[in-house]
Design a protein around this motif. Structure first.
Motif, PDB file in Angstrom:
ATOM      1  N   LYS A 191       0.847  -1.204   0.000  1.00 36.16           N
ATOM      2  CA  LYS A 191       0.000   0.000   0.000  1.00 36.16           C
ATOM      3  C   LYS A 191       0.875   1.244   0.000  1.00 36.16           C
ATOM      4  CE  LYS A 191      -3.502   2.515   2.620  1.00 36.16           C
ATOM      5  NZ  LYS A 191      -4.467   2.530   3.731  1.00 36.16           N
ATOM      6  N   TYR A 202       3.884   0.767   2.472  1.00 35.37           N
ATOM      7  CA  TYR A 202       3.716  -0.304   3.470  1.00 35.37           C
ATOM      8  C   TYR A 202       3.803  -1.612   2.716  1.00 35.37           C
ATOM      9  CZ  TYR A 202       1.839   3.521   6.304  1.00 35.37           C
ATOM     10  OH  TYR A 202       1.681   4.700   6.994  1.00 35.37           O
ATOM     11  N   GLY A 324       1.351  -0.381  -9.164  1.00 35.95           N
ATOM     12  CA  GLY A 324       1.131   0.679  -8.178  1.00 35.95           C
ATOM     13  C   GLY A 324       0.812   2.013  -8.837  1.00 35.95           C
ATOM     14  N   PRO A 325       0.650   3.058  -8.012  1.00 35.73           N
ATOM     15  CA  PRO A 325       0.218   4.376  -8.510  1.00 35.73           C
ATOM     16  C   PRO A 325       1.392   5.216  -9.039  1.00 35.73           C
ATOM     17  CG  PRO A 325       0.310   4.410  -6.120  1.00 35.73           C
ATOM     18  CD  PRO A 325       0.696   3.014  -6.528  1.00 35.73           C
ATOM     19  N   GLU A 352      -4.281   7.399  -1.311  1.00 32.85           N
ATOM     20  CA  GLU A 352      -3.966   6.031  -0.867  1.00 32.85           C
ATOM     21  C   GLU A 352      -4.203   5.047  -2.010  1.00 32.85           C
ATOM     22  OE1 GLU A 352      -5.967   4.815   2.747  1.00 32.85           O
ATOM     23  OE2 GLU A 352      -6.143   6.908   3.399  1.00 32.85           O
ATOM     24  N   PHE A 353      -3.374   4.053  -2.065  1.00 31.98           N
ATOM     25  CA  PHE A 353      -3.522   3.031  -3.114  1.00 31.98           C
ATOM     26  C   PHE A 353      -3.094   1.692  -2.533  1.00 31.98           C
ATOM     27  CE2 PHE A 353      -2.645   0.528  -6.824  1.00 31.98           C
ATOM     28  CZ  PHE A 353      -3.364   1.074  -7.873  1.00 31.98           C
ATOM     29  N   GLU A 354      -4.030   0.761  -2.467  1.00 29.67           N
ATOM     30  CA  GLU A 354      -3.703  -0.576  -1.966  1.00 29.67           C
ATOM     31  C   GLU A 354      -3.842  -1.564  -3.108  1.00 29.67           C
ATOM     32  OE1 GLU A 354      -5.518  -1.626   1.775  1.00 29.67           O
ATOM     33  OE2 GLU A 354      -5.357  -3.765   1.324  1.00 29.67           O
ATOM     34  N   ILE A 355      -2.788  -2.338  -3.327  1.00 34.15           N
ATOM     35  CA  ILE A 355      -2.813  -3.308  -4.426  1.00 34.15           C
ATOM     36  C   ILE A 355      -3.479  -4.601  -3.960  1.00 34.15           C
ATOM     37  CG2 ILE A 355      -1.363  -4.741  -5.932  1.00 34.15           C
ATOM     38  CD1 ILE A 355       0.646  -2.532  -6.068  1.00 34.15           C
ATOM     39  N   ASP A 356      -4.226  -5.207  -4.840  1.00 35.19           N
ATOM     40  CA  ASP A 356      -4.744  -6.563  -4.601  1.00 35.19           C
ATOM     41  C   ASP A 356      -3.631  -7.528  -5.019  1.00 35.19           C
ATOM     42  OD1 ASP A 356      -5.966  -9.017  -4.608  1.00 35.19           O
ATOM     43  OD2 ASP A 356      -7.682  -8.416  -5.845  1.00 35.19           O
TER      44      ASP A 356
END
Lengths: 377, 103
Positions: A191, A202, A324-325, A352-356
């Motif tokens: 993330k 993270y 990612g972003p 915020e960007f959280e990857i699956d």
């Protein structure tokens, strides 16, 4: 050949014509404050770093305003740097203090003195193309562990990267997949959070059985996984808190990954490591751990460098949903390249960007299995 | 340096507004799958967020005092996706535990 209208074109915008505004780490005080002048090529210029008898660390333009002598080839005399050409003496404030053979110093005998800061054993210089001093709220977080006896001293590396703009290394902060392909990690959680002048990453990872020692031992234990919180504070200085999980204990480390631009097409990369001496870990073991971690990181950066040297600059990367972003990171990074008055909310607003990681992890598990099968056969 | 381009992934599926059911902070969100999320805050939303204001900053580690994210907002976004108010790009069904007891 595919017809032209079917091909996605790589687009390259003009690179920045200035260097990022912000604090840049130049190295460790223990190396730079030794009473000798140090030449630093940064921000398209040549600088001299020196500390005088007062212990104060100073950064000046290296070229003497008299006849252009290189102060970094000179000598520290008292609290001043003496030019090797005619012995003109320059103080840390940038003013010429003395010309031994002259009755008086001419008017306007002043060179550029760069704002400096020594914190947690590291020397920082402030770069601002507009020439403004560092705002009070633009700081580098303290790392209290540096002063703590329960942590090792810095192990520090420096390497010059030729043929790449420093944006390449900053892009890494959002690039989950490269950690598997380039750095032998196995990210299971990833993330990013950007806010203000900081960009966080993270990342939790599993240990990779295919890169582990085939027979782990006490001196060469298997890493089961890692937990990492990394963040750029400003354009060039990253603190990465990594916990390595072993079978019988966790080891905490703090890594620094920082750089300063030499020019538009090269930069100096530095990285440092301190390791917590947990109960049951001797000083020697902790130092060894720090050295080994350093060697592993060094190897990782060498892999990065091989990519950077050969890759194209690309301003329209084609991304899949598991990436990612990259664009939003570059939008955040842009704040350091525009005038302070032109920094817009979209550059600094929280994002915020959280990857699956489900699909990447399936693919990587299969690849690790293949590698293990190949190793067995 | 030119203006930074928008994320190519937003061309087909842009960000959509979602409000937090706890504090009513409105953010822009996007989900490419059930477990992926993109979140764009603005200053107003950040001021509203209760967790952000009440999460204590006590760590001695340099990076650990940062606000990693709001659990209430995360839940709100998930609920919006389950209700169909926020698009989920992937066609995969929401993973549920078939053994779970439903009322």
């Amino acid at each position: 050949m595919t017809s032209n209208d079917q091909v996605r074109r790589i687009e390259v915008d003009a690179g920045p014509r200035r260097f990022a505004r912000g604090w840049h780490c130049l190295g460790l005080a223990r190396d730079l404050a030794d009473g000798k002048p140090h030449q630093i090529n940064a921000f398209g210029q040549k600088l001299v770093v020196f500390s005088g008898e007062d212990g104060q660390l100073n950064v000046l333009d290296a070229y003497c305003r008299h006849m252009g002598g290189d102060l970094s080839q000179g000598e520290v005399k008292g609290n001043e740097i003496a030019c090797p050409f005619h012995d003109w003496r320059w103080g840390g404030d940038g003013r010429c203090k003395q010309i031994p053979y002259a009755r008086r110093v001419p008017l306007r005998a002043r060179t550029a003195a760069w704002p400096t800061m020594v914190q947690d054993g590291m020397v920082f210089v402030w770069n601002d193309p507009e020439g403004n001093p560092p705002p009070a709220d633009v700081t580098i977080p303290r790392i209290p562990q540096v002063e703590d006896d329960r942590w090792t001293d810095w192990i520090w590396y420096e390497t010059v990267i030729e043929g790449a703009n420093c944006r390449e290394i900053v892009d890494n902060v959002v690039d989950m997949a490269h950690f598997f392909y380039i750095h032998y990690s196995f990210p299971t959680y990833f993330k990013n959070v950007f806010e203000g002048t900081s960009a966080y990453q993270y990342m939790n990872g599993d240990g990779r059985e295919d890169v582990r020692p085939p027979r782990p031992s006490k001196s060469n234990p298997a890493v089961l996984g890692t937990t990492s919180v990394a963040a750029y504070h400003g354009p060039s200085f990253m603190i990465d808190e990594v916990t390595y999980h072993y079978e019988d204990l966790d080891v905490d480390t703090i890594l620094i990954n920082c750089h300063y631009p030499v020019d538009e097409n090269s930069f100096v990369l530095q990285y440092g490591i301190i390791v917590e001496k947990k109960d049951g870990i001797s000083d020697e073991e902790a130092d060894l751990m720090a050295t080994k971690t350093g060697a592993f990181i060094k190897y990782g950066f060498e892999q990065d460098v091989a990519i950077w040297k050969n890759k194209a600059r690309i301003d329209n990367p084609l991304l899949c949903e598991e990436d990612g972003p990259v664009y939003q990171l570059r939008r955040w990074y842009q704040q350091f390249y525009v005038d302070a008055a032109d920094v817009s909310a979209e550059m600094t607003d929280r994002f915020e960007f959280e990857i699956d990681t489900t699909r990447p992890n399936e693919a990587w598990r299969a690849e690790v299995e293949q590698n293990l099968a190949a190793r067995r056969s | 340096m030119n203006a930074v381009r928008p994320d190519v992934r937003l061309e087909a599926a842009p960000m959509q507004p979602v409000a937090c059911t706890t504090c009513e902070a409105e953010v822009l969100a996007r989900k490419s799958s059930w477990d992926q999320s993109t979140l764009q805050w603005d200053a107003t939303a950040l001021e509203r967020c209760i967790e952000r204001r009440t999460t204590p900053a006590r760590s001695e580690r340099p990076n650990r005092n940062a606000f990693a994210g709001c659990a209430a907002l995360r839940a709100s976004i998930r609920e919006a996706a389950v209700r169909g108010e926020l698009d989920v790009q992937s066609d995969d069904p929401l993973r549920t535990n078939p053994e779970a007891i439903h009322d």
